[in-house]
Design an enzyme around this catalytic site. Structure first.
Site, short mmCIF file in Angstrom:
data_model
loop_
_atom_site.label_atom_id
_atom_site.label_comp_id
_atom_site.label_asym_id
_atom_site.label_seq_id
_atom_site.Cartn_x
_atom_site.Cartn_y
_atom_site.Cartn_z
N GLU A 1 8.23 -10.20 5.31
CA GLU A 1 9.30 -9.43 4.70
C GLU A 1 8.91 -8.02 4.46
O GLU A 1 9.77 -7.18 4.21
CB GLU A 1 9.77 -10.10 3.40
CG GLU A 1 8.77 -10.04 2.26
CD GLU A 1 7.66 -11.04 2.44
OE1 GLU A 1 6.64 -10.90 1.72
OE2 GLU A 1 7.76 -11.91 3.27
N LEU B 1 4.84 -15.08 1.29
CA LEU B 1 6.08 -14.41 0.91
C LEU B 1 5.72 -13.33 -0.09
O LEU B 1 4.89 -13.56 -0.99
CB LEU B 1 7.09 -15.37 0.29
CG LEU B 1 7.81 -16.35 1.23
CD1 LEU B 1 8.79 -17.21 0.43
CD2 LEU B 1 8.54 -15.63 2.35
N ASP B 2 6.32 -12.18 0.04
CA ASP B 2 6.01 -11.06 -0.83
C ASP B 2 6.49 -11.34 -2.26
O ASP B 2 7.33 -12.21 -2.50
CB ASP B 2 6.68 -9.80 -0.29
CG ASP B 2 6.07 -8.53 -0.85
OD1 ASP B 2 4.92 -8.59 -1.32
OD2 ASP B 2 6.74 -7.49 -0.82
N PHE B 3 5.95 -10.59 -3.19
CA PHE B 3 6.30 -10.69 -4.61
C PHE B 3 7.80 -10.71 -4.84
O PHE B 3 8.32 -11.51 -5.62
CB PHE B 3 5.65 -9.50 -5.34
CG PHE B 3 6.08 -9.32 -6.77
CD1 PHE B 3 5.53 -10.10 -7.77
CD2 PHE B 3 7.01 -8.35 -7.12
CE1 PHE B 3 5.90 -9.93 -9.10
CE2 PHE B 3 7.39 -8.17 -8.44
CZ PHE B 3 6.83 -8.97 -9.43
#
Length: 298
Positions: A298, A66-68
């Site tokens: 994402e 999952l992105d930041f």
């Protein structure tokens, strides 16, 4: 959901082999930068020191990315064998994911199938971004497909927005963010794909809501509570319901993942697929890391 802290980690699922947490927004999964002390890895080590695996660099094996800026369901394998089983499910496309998002504007169509190919932007100053076919400097294009379902129309801080459910049918870095931007409805608070214009919201409004991984002898199925509610953020004011979230998730559970013509060899379900997990060599480790990088949806 409060901002991230070392002690604030919500557990959605726990078994001897797997752990699913509700990742906060604006926190990295891991980091080699000495000054980034707060990561999901550090939260896990603080909460579950006994589960850390000394054979790994960080202590935990993440099954996907999952992105930041993205919050929501994040699955961790607690041993090498479990990681191999998860890898099989991702590789054979038996994992089901659905994201919630607030996007700019009011989408005219209640359902959209977005199928723009996505590639890497090679333009100077934009090499950190992905891009769609037809964009100048877009390289290494790969077919991508996202299904978008409108849930509600409303406003965010008095600007028109739409609450949507996004299902990625392929995996590509920033796929959901790029696809939403490509159809004229960028995600609220997406600083990167608004070209540094959308900076007033306190976070990017993208959340990994539903996760289903049918592991052999274990079905992992989690829902990370919806953060895009007026009671949580009063700047979001919904006014028209188009589709109900619970109904859409039920449909999702009963919709075949892959068309019959696209199914691979008789592997009908990775829960039915017995596999042995041999020791990893360097090449296998590189392939595994590449697989993880390609599932940053994402």
């Amino acid at each position: 959901m409060e901002p991230a802290s070392i002690d604030n980690l919500s557990v959605l699922y726990l078994s001897p082999d797997f752990l699913v947490v509700n990742k906060h927004w604006d926190i990295r999964i891991d980091s080699k930068r000495w000054y980034e002390k707060l990561t999901v890895q550090s939260q896990l080590k603080n909460k579950f020191p006994e589960l850390a695996d000394p054979e790994t660099f960080y202590g935990f094996r993440f099954c996907h990315q999952l992105d930041f800026s993205t919050s929501g369901s994040l699955c961790v394998a607690l041993n090498k064998a479990a990681a191999g089983k998860a890898y099989t499910c991702f590789r054979d496309r038996w994992v089901r994911k659905a994201y919630l998002a607030l996007v700019r504007g009011h989408a005219k169509e209640s359902r959209m199938a977005i199928d723009y190919a996505v590639g890497k932007n090679s333009t100077e100053g934009m090499t950190h971004m992905m891009c769609t076919e037809g964009t100048l400097g877009c390289e290494n294009l790969k077919p991508c497909k996202t299904e978008l379902t409108v849930l509600e129309y409303g406003t965010y801080d008095n600007d028109p927005v739409t609450k949507v459910l996004l299902q990625p049918l392929t995996g590509r870095t920033h796929q959901l963010r790029v696809h939403c931007s490509a159809v004229g409805h960028p995600i609220v608070g997406d600083f990167t794909y608004s070209f540094k214009k959308d900076c007033s919201p306190y976070r990017m409004m993208l959340h990994a809501y539903y996760l289903r991984i049918p592991i052999e002898e274990e079905l992992i199925e989690t829902i990370a509570p919806d953060p895009f509610l007026n009671l949580i953020d009063n700047k979001w004011v919904p006014h028209t319901v188009v589709n109900f979230l619970d109904d859409e998730i039920q449909k999702l559970k009963h919709t075949p993942l892959i068309e019959e013509s696209e199914k691979r060899e008789p592997l009908l379900n990775c829960r039915e697929h017995k596999m042995e997990v041999p020791a990893e060599n360097e090449e296998q480790q590189m392939k595994f890391e590449q697989w993880l990088s390609e599932w940053t949806l994402e």
